[in-house]
Write a protein that holds these residues in place. Structure first.
Motif, PDB file in Angstrom:
ATOM      1  N   ARG A 246      71.385 -13.946  34.254  1.00  0.00           N
ATOM      2  CA  ARG A 246      71.837 -13.349  32.990  1.00  0.00           C
ATOM      3  C   ARG A 246      71.536 -11.849  32.912  1.00  0.00           C
ATOM      4  NH1 ARG A 246      69.954 -17.901  30.409  1.00  0.00           N
ATOM      5  NH2 ARG A 246      68.032 -16.869  29.783  1.00  0.00           N
ATOM      6  N   HIS A 247      70.371 -11.431  33.407  1.00  0.00           N
ATOM      7  CA  HIS A 247      69.880 -10.092  33.064  1.00  0.00           C
ATOM      8  C   HIS A 247      69.861  -9.073  34.209  1.00  0.00           C
ATOM      9  CE1 HIS A 247      68.744 -11.736  29.244  1.00  0.00           C
ATOM     10  NE2 HIS A 247      67.899 -12.590  29.787  1.00  0.00           N
ATOM     11  N   ALA A 248      69.815  -9.527  35.461  1.00  0.00           N
ATOM     12  CA  ALA A 248      69.568  -8.579  36.553  1.00  0.00           C
ATOM     13  C   ALA A 248      70.803  -7.721  36.819  1.00  0.00           C
ATOM     14  CB  ALA A 248      69.170  -9.326  37.814  1.00  0.00           C
ATOM     15  N   VAL A 249      70.622  -6.414  36.797  1.00  0.00           N
ATOM     16  CA  VAL A 249      71.733  -5.489  37.053  1.00  0.00           C
ATOM     17  C   VAL A 249      71.745  -5.118  38.530  1.00  0.00           C
ATOM     18  CG1 VAL A 249      72.717  -3.235  36.487  1.00  0.00           C
ATOM     19  CG2 VAL A 249      71.541  -4.570  34.724  1.00  0.00           C
ATOM     20  N   VAL A 250      70.624  -4.628  39.041  1.00  0.00           N
ATOM     21  CA  VAL A 250      70.506  -4.184  40.438  1.00  0.00           C
ATOM     22  C   VAL A 250      69.096  -4.507  40.907  1.00  0.00           C
ATOM     23  CG1 VAL A 250      70.345  -2.127  41.930  1.00  0.00           C
ATOM     24  CG2 VAL A 250      72.217  -2.308  40.296  1.00  0.00           C
ATOM     25  N   TYR A 251      68.975  -4.900  42.170  1.00  0.00           N
ATOM     26  CA  TYR A 251      67.651  -5.004  42.805  1.00  0.00           C
ATOM     27  C   TYR A 251      67.578  -3.940  43.909  1.00  0.00           C
ATOM     28  CZ  TYR A 251      63.761  -6.409  45.711  1.00  0.00           C
ATOM     29  OH  TYR A 251      62.597  -6.377  46.429  1.00  0.00           O
ATOM     30  N   LEU A 252      66.538  -3.113  43.842  1.00  0.00           N
ATOM     31  CA  LEU A 252      66.378  -2.039  44.824  1.00  0.00           C
ATOM     32  C   LEU A 252      65.131  -2.315  45.673  1.00  0.00           C
ATOM     33  CD1 LEU A 252      66.705   1.719  43.854  1.00  0.00           C
ATOM     34  CD2 LEU A 252      65.412   0.912  45.806  1.00  0.00           C
ATOM     35  N   ASN A 253      65.324  -2.473  46.968  1.00  0.00           N
ATOM     36  CA  ASN A 253      64.233  -2.864  47.867  1.00  0.00           C
ATOM     37  C   ASN A 253      63.840  -1.733  48.802  1.00  0.00           C
ATOM     38  OD1 ASN A 253      62.717  -5.310  48.952  1.00  0.00           O
ATOM     39  ND2 ASN A 253      63.618  -4.521  50.841  1.00  0.00           N
TER      40      ASN A 253
ATOM     41  N   ALA B   3      73.643  -7.277  42.648  1.00  0.00           N
ATOM     42  CA  ALA B   3      73.944  -6.107  43.478  1.00  0.00           C
ATOM     43  C   ALA B   3      72.629  -5.510  43.967  1.00  0.00           C
ATOM     44  CB  ALA B   3      74.727  -5.085  42.673  1.00  0.00           C
ATOM     45  N   SER B   4      72.515  -5.243  45.269  1.00  0.00           N
ATOM     46  CA  SER B   4      71.225  -4.849  45.831  1.00  0.00           C
ATOM     47  C   SER B   4      71.339  -3.638  46.728  1.00  0.00           C
ATOM     48  CB  SER B   4      70.643  -6.008  46.651  1.00  0.00           C
ATOM     49  OG  SER B   4      70.384  -7.115  45.821  1.00  0.00           O
TER      50      SER B   4
END
Ligand SMILES: [Zn+2]
Length: 772
Positions: free
Chosen positions: A434-441, A525-526
């Motif tokens: 529901r909430h995650a826009v982008v994950y940056l690793n 999107a990551s």
């Protein structure tokens, strides 16, 4: 983890290999990109004129904060002792990091999961015929290196999630242990059935080697580090230089992570204390045969004892011996036994609430656990993440409020199998969807060029960030420096593209670090960012990856660490503050087109090669040219691949390009509407649609044979491991000669892309009506 070998840019080259002709109209699109202009009024994608000015002011304040001296002292603290999963120092690091976040004003806590983590109890590799040799399986203290003597706390050299076993068998050398290596062995008349294979590290992820060996009937697998890949062939060895010494061995997981990563006993759900667990005997991601890693010091006597044919030229490493394939007289005893214990992983989760859109989350993560002291892997990336967090805390004190919620994660248990990130994201899957826009690793890093991989809807965004970051040594923008490297390294077509395409291409992500669950399982999107390319080394997953090594041979003055904190931190700020999320679909559509063309090329190349080989069989080429005194079998005749129907993919790729152009047009119109139009606009609906754009690329039923992997554009290869397969359902079906499946997958991917086109058109309409 993260590094496959040392040629970190290998995947970049692979992507460029399938580039199509670029747009000549774009020549010198950004002549001013060489140096940072720091023009405070330069436009910014996703921001109105006014909000761009405010954003740029906060970003410049932010980029002045990261401090190399702090990066250095933080690394020294975290790497002072071995800190693999389950150790006291791993827990102590988590608690110390928690206290830092709290001191910087973040709302932080630790989340624990109970995971299966085997550690070695018995390990033995010995040559028993024709002579006796016992492998040391030991990395000795290097006197100059102060933490290399912490033997009581170091995990011995082993491959985690190897099954227990005790086998004695003839030895066969299988090169990198890839499927094509076994085809070549078959033509040499050699079977590995009932044998122990010895494979060198490199080419594929290590877990693929025992998997393919077992599929061919081997009963055991030894993996060694050849000096050709990361030892003296590359440069001086530690401690004189950065490369792997004779006794250095590479630990690492051999869990079958291309089925699913994370705790082997709790696929798809968080490994909380009450979670349903598979019995150990039913865990499908353990190896089928016992495996151990060894150094080249230990490997040389084994390889020297091999008889049989001389190894093909491409199979030879850099040891001072004639490489033979085997088996001959060499017999080896391999014994592996582990403590199959449950351990606790401690993830640190810290949050800054969003002021306007708290329900939209920007996530950032790096792991903390290491195989031993882990200065490069992972602490070189972790200290940058922590420095960003300190600096963001500082900005808040000065009055900055992010529009969206920012969540910083410090993962435990990455090395054994992405345990901490996978279990956390599985536990919170519903919220994240529901909430995650982008994950940056991020993960290991060092000196050199920006290394950027990720979702192609963020390609333009990452290029924009890179234009605003200064390379600490050349003082060019890191964008410019990478562009010039692409020109220096590329073939003619690639050089042309690097000169004319406004954005350099993002690598597609396979696996090998904590973005996997976000991108592949949840469709978030990551991005995966780092710097590398100018500080090679051979200490990966050994006791020598420590503070001494990093401060002598890595990013010794932490200037690239500072650039990394500036890069990732700027990306987080920009994503958290943008009025309109800076997703872009023109680069994405272009990328899909290149993938589709590369699939056709793959099929054509296979067809041509098969037709040619059949012809040579008919002409008697093999029987005439193979040395009759050597065992060497002609290849088997094969039917050439059939023609597949690419129409569903081609049509969908075209529709995607049209939708992307529509969105682009709506965006330009909105921009020209000026600040007033943006201020009036409620962009919330558009943003919600944009967030869905990556979820839309997943299928609930996942990829054929591995339902955990739901993304239909990117996946780690079933037979390569870390290395990505793009449009994997189609590509792997072609590679595995499953033609009916390939045709069906082309129809499925067409539907996925059609739905994506419809979503992009909807976003364009919503944007137009919001900014009218
Ligand atoms: Zn790592």
């Amino acid at each position: 983890m993260r590094r496959i070998m040392l040629s970190v840019c290998a995947c970049l080259v692979a992507v460029l290999g399938m580039v199509r002709a670029a747009n000549p109209a774009a020549v010198a699109a950004h002549p001013a990109d060489a140096f940072i202009t720091a023009d405070p009024s330069a436009p910014l994608d996703g921001f109105s004129v006014d909000s761009a000015r405010a954003e740029r002011a906060w970003e410049s304040k932010f980029r002045a904060l990261p401090d190399p001296a702090i990066l250095r002292s933080t690394m020294q603290r975290i790497t002072a002792r071995p800190h693999h999963v389950g150790t006291e120092y791993d827990r102590s690091n988590a608690e110390w990091i928690l206290s830092l976040f709290r001191a910087w004003g973040w709302d932080a806590h630790i989340e624990n999961f109970e995971v299966l983590f085997p550690t070695p109890k018995e390990r033995r590799v010995e040559l028993i015929e024709p002579t006796h040799f016992q492998a040391t399986l030991d990395e000795p203290t290097v006197p100059a290196d102060p933490t290399s003597d912490q033997h009581a706390e170091q995990l011995p050299t082993y491959n985690a999630y190897s099954i227990d076993g005790d086998v004695t068998a003839p030895l066969v050398y299988v090169n990198f242990g890839m499927p094509e290596d076994y085809e070549q062995l078959a033509r040499l008349g050699i079977s590995v059935k009932g044998a122990i294979v010895i494979a060198r590290y490199g080419e594929s992820w290590r877990g693929i080697k025992p998997k393919v060996a077992a599929e061919h009937g081997a009963v055991g697998c030894i993996i060694y580090s050849d000096p050709h890949e990361d030892g003296y062939f590359r440069g001086d060895v530690f401690p004189a230089g950065p490369w792997r010494p004779a006794a250095g061995a590479q630990r690492g997981s051999v869990m079958d992570m291309v089925l699913y990563p994370g705790d082997p006993l709790t696929p798809g759900v968080g490994a909380s204390p009450g979670a349903h667990r598979l019995p150990l005997a039913e865990a499908p991601t353990l190896t089928k045969i016992p495996v151990l890693p060894i150094s080249y010091g230990d490997a040389q006597p084994l390889l020297s004892a091999l008889g049989g044919p001389v190894a093909p030229e491409a199979w030879r490493g850099s040891l001072p011996i004639t490489y033979h394939v085997g088996p001959g007289a060499a017999r080896v005893h391999l014994q592996v036994k582990s403590n199959w214990n449950t351990q606790t992983v401690h993830d640190v989760i810290a949050r800054i609430p969003g002021a306007d859109s708290p329900e939209e989350w920007i996530l950032r993560g790096n792991h903390e656990d290491a195989w031993v002291n882990g200065a490069e892997d992972p602490v070189s990336g972790l200290v940058d993440e922590l420095e960003e967090a300190r600096s963001l805390g500082e900005l808040r004190k000065q009055g900055w409020k992010p529009r969206r919620t920012i969540i910083y994660c410090v993962w435990d248990g990455e090395e054994p199998g992405l345990l901490g990130s996978t279990e956390w994201a599985e536990e919170h899957a519903e919220e994240l969807r529901r909430h995650a826009v982008v994950y940056l690793n991020s993960d290991s890093m060092g000196r050199g060029y920006l290394d950027a991989g990720g979702s192609h809807t963020l390609e333009k965004f990452v290029n924009g960030v890179a234009r605003d970051i200064e390379d600490p040594e050349t003082h060019l923008s890191v964008w410019k420096r990478l562009q010039l490297q692409l020109i220096a390294r590329g073939k003619r077509e690639e050089r042309e593209e690097a000169r004319t395409r406004p954005d350099w291409r993002l690598d597609a992500l396979g696996s090998g670090s904590d973005y996997t669950v976000f991108l592949d399982h949840l469709g978030v999107a990551s991005l995966d960012l780092g710097y590398s390319g100018e500080d090679g080394g051979g200490i990966y997953h050994s006791i020598y990856d420590d503070f001494y090594w990093y401060t002598h041979f890595g990013d010794t003055d932490f200037s690239y660490g500072r650039a990394m904190a500036q890069t990732a931190g700027t990306a987080v700020l920009r994503l958290a503050d943008a009025d309109l999320l800076p997703f872009d679909f023109t680069d994405f559509a272009d990328t899909i087109h290149t993938y589709s063309e590369s699939l056709k090329q793959l099929l054509n190349d296979r067809r041509e090669a098969t037709v040619e080989r059949n012809r040579e069989i008919d002409e008697g080429v093999f029987t005439a040219t193979l040395d009759p005194r050597q065992t060497s079998l002609p290849p088997a005749r094969e039917d050439p691949p059939p023609y597949l129907n690419f129409a569903p993919l081609d049509n969908a790729a075209q529709a995607l390009a049209r939708s992307a152009a529509l969105y682009q047009k709506a965006l330009e119109k909105a921009r020209s509407g000026g600040a007033a139009a943006w201020a009036r606009a409620s962009l919330q609906q558009v943003n919600e649609t944009l967030i869905e754009s990556e979820r839309q690329l997943t299928r609930p039923e996942g990829l054929p044979g591995r339902p955990w992997f739901k993304h239909q554009i990117y996946a780690p290869g079933f037979y390569t491991g870390y290395e990505v397969k793009t449009l994997p359902a189609v590509r792997e079906a072609i590679e595995q000669k499953k033609w009916r499946e390939a045709d069906a997958a082309l129809v499925d991917i067409g539907k996925i892309l059609d739905a994506e086109s419809a979503l992009i058109r909807r976003a364009a309409e919503e944007l137009e009506s919001a900014t009218k």
